[in-house]
Design a protein around this motif. Structure first.
Motif, short mmCIF file in Angstrom:
data_model
loop_
_atom_site.label_atom_id
_atom_site.label_comp_id
_atom_site.label_asym_id
_atom_site.label_seq_id
_atom_site.Cartn_x
_atom_site.Cartn_y
_atom_site.Cartn_z
N SER A 71 0.93 -1.46 -0.10
CA SER A 71 0.07 -0.32 0.13
C SER A 71 1.05 1.16 0.17
CB SER A 71 -0.94 0.04 1.22
OG SER A 71 -1.82 -0.78 0.68
N SER A 72 0.24 2.53 0.01
CA SER A 72 0.99 3.57 -0.37
C SER A 72 0.99 4.23 1.33
CB SER A 72 0.31 4.25 -1.17
OG SER A 72 0.10 3.95 -2.48
N VAL A 73 2.47 4.35 1.30
CA VAL A 73 2.49 5.62 2.87
C VAL A 73 3.33 6.40 2.32
CG1 VAL A 73 3.39 5.03 4.70
CG2 VAL A 73 2.84 2.72 4.34
N PHE A 74 2.51 7.22 2.56
CA PHE A 74 3.41 8.69 1.96
C PHE A 74 3.76 10.00 3.95
CE2 PHE A 74 2.42 13.35 0.03
CZ PHE A 74 4.12 13.63 0.16
N VAL A 75 4.65 9.88 3.96
CA VAL A 75 4.98 10.52 5.68
C VAL A 75 5.47 11.93 5.22
CG1 VAL A 75 6.51 10.20 7.31
CG2 VAL A 75 6.47 8.06 6.06
N ILE A 76 4.67 12.55 5.98
CA ILE A 76 4.68 13.69 6.57
C ILE A 76 5.21 14.33 7.97
CG2 ILE A 76 4.20 16.53 6.15
CD1 ILE A 76 2.18 15.53 4.05
N CYS A 77 6.28 15.08 8.19
CA CYS A 77 7.32 16.09 9.07
C CYS A 77 6.70 16.79 9.82
CB CYS A 77 8.30 15.01 9.70
SG CYS A 77 8.54 13.17 9.94
N THR A 78 6.97 17.24 10.31
CA THR A 78 8.15 19.21 10.61
C THR A 78 9.46 19.29 11.09
OG1 THR A 78 6.95 19.52 12.95
CG2 THR A 78 5.15 19.50 10.75
N THR A 79 9.66 20.29 11.18
CA THR A 79 11.30 20.28 12.21
C THR A 79 11.35 21.97 12.41
OG1 THR A 79 13.24 20.12 11.60
CG2 THR A 79 12.71 20.59 10.00
#
Length: 252
Positions: A218-226
């Motif tokens: 499955s598609s997994v899209f990781v988005i983070c902040t810093t």
């Protein structure tokens, strides 16, 4: 019916109503580093097919009617045990999110378009990003943007957004969220989990976890902040990990 529901202590043997000679026991086990549930059954030959039908029906129901699938979730870990909860996005006021035009265009081009039209992007030969990073000082709306993306991902009914309480748990979280189908996995303060002062082994563990996303069904899209982009270890900012960085600065 409520009268057919029976509470069973974890790990204690129990029987199936209506079936004689059946004893079940549910225990925790670890499979490839992921905590899972294992059911052991002792069953008489005459009831074997009936029990198998019940198990198969439950398996299909979990797949098609999973209470978590297609909902906004939060995820944290109690040691290795995942703890999920639902996220209420109703309080988010999109009208208060104002960015420079170039920032809005970058978010739209690199993230939102793929969330809204994943099939069209793939048909057009546009490969989805594996990871995106919002970078900028405190108070510029990075967290609010994460919540907005959770909202957008739910609009199409094709993504399950999951907010991860601690980015350090990313390697443990990925095998779990992959079961939800297309998943948007979000977290904050990547620099604290993969900063230049963090042990190399910990940074490498995060990097390898992101590398493994490509092998998921499955598609997994990781988005983070810093809040401190310069502090994020270069290993995490290579192509194929956090492919795109969107600077979100204070308004002009």
């Amino acid at each position: 019916d409520a009268k057919d529901v029976e509470l069973v202590p974890w790990g204690a043997p129990f029987n199936v109503p209506g079936l004689d000679g059946v004893e079940l026991q549910i225990e925790a086990d670890v499979d490839k580093g992921r905590l899972c549930t294992v059911m052991h059954a002792e069953v008489s030959r005459k009831n074997q097919l009936v029990l198998q039908e019940i198990v198969d029906a439950v398996r299909l129901d979990i797949i098609h009617n999973n209470i978590y699938k297609g909902k906004a979730l939060s995820l944290k870990f109690d040691k290795d045990m995942p703890v999920f909860d639902f996220v209420d996005l109703r309080q988010l006021d999109i009208s208060k999110l104002n960015y420079r035009r170039d920032v809005e265009e970058s978010i739209e081009d690199n993230i939102v378009t793929f969330l809204r039209y994943p099939e069209l992007c793939r048909k057009a030969g546009l490969k989805g990003k594996r990871g995106a990073l919002f970078a900028g000082p405190y108070g510029t709306g990075k967290t609010a943007q994460l919540r907005r993306l959770m909202q957008i991902s739910l609009e199409q009914g094709k993504w399950t957004p999951v907010y991860l309480h601690d980015v350090k748990d990313l390697p443990k979280a990925l095998p779990y969220v992959e079961r939800f189908g297309a998943t948007l996995l979000l977290g904050e303060d990547l620099d604290k989990a993969a900063g230049k002062d963090v042990a190399y082994d910990e940074v490498q563990k995060l990097s390898l976890a992101l590398d493994g996303v490509e092998n998921y069904k499955s598609s997994v899209f990781v988005i983070c902040t810093t809040n401190n982009l310069d502090h994020v270890h270069p290993m995490l900012r290579r192509d194929g990990r956090f492919d795109v960085t969107v600077p979100i600065e204070l308004p002009d």
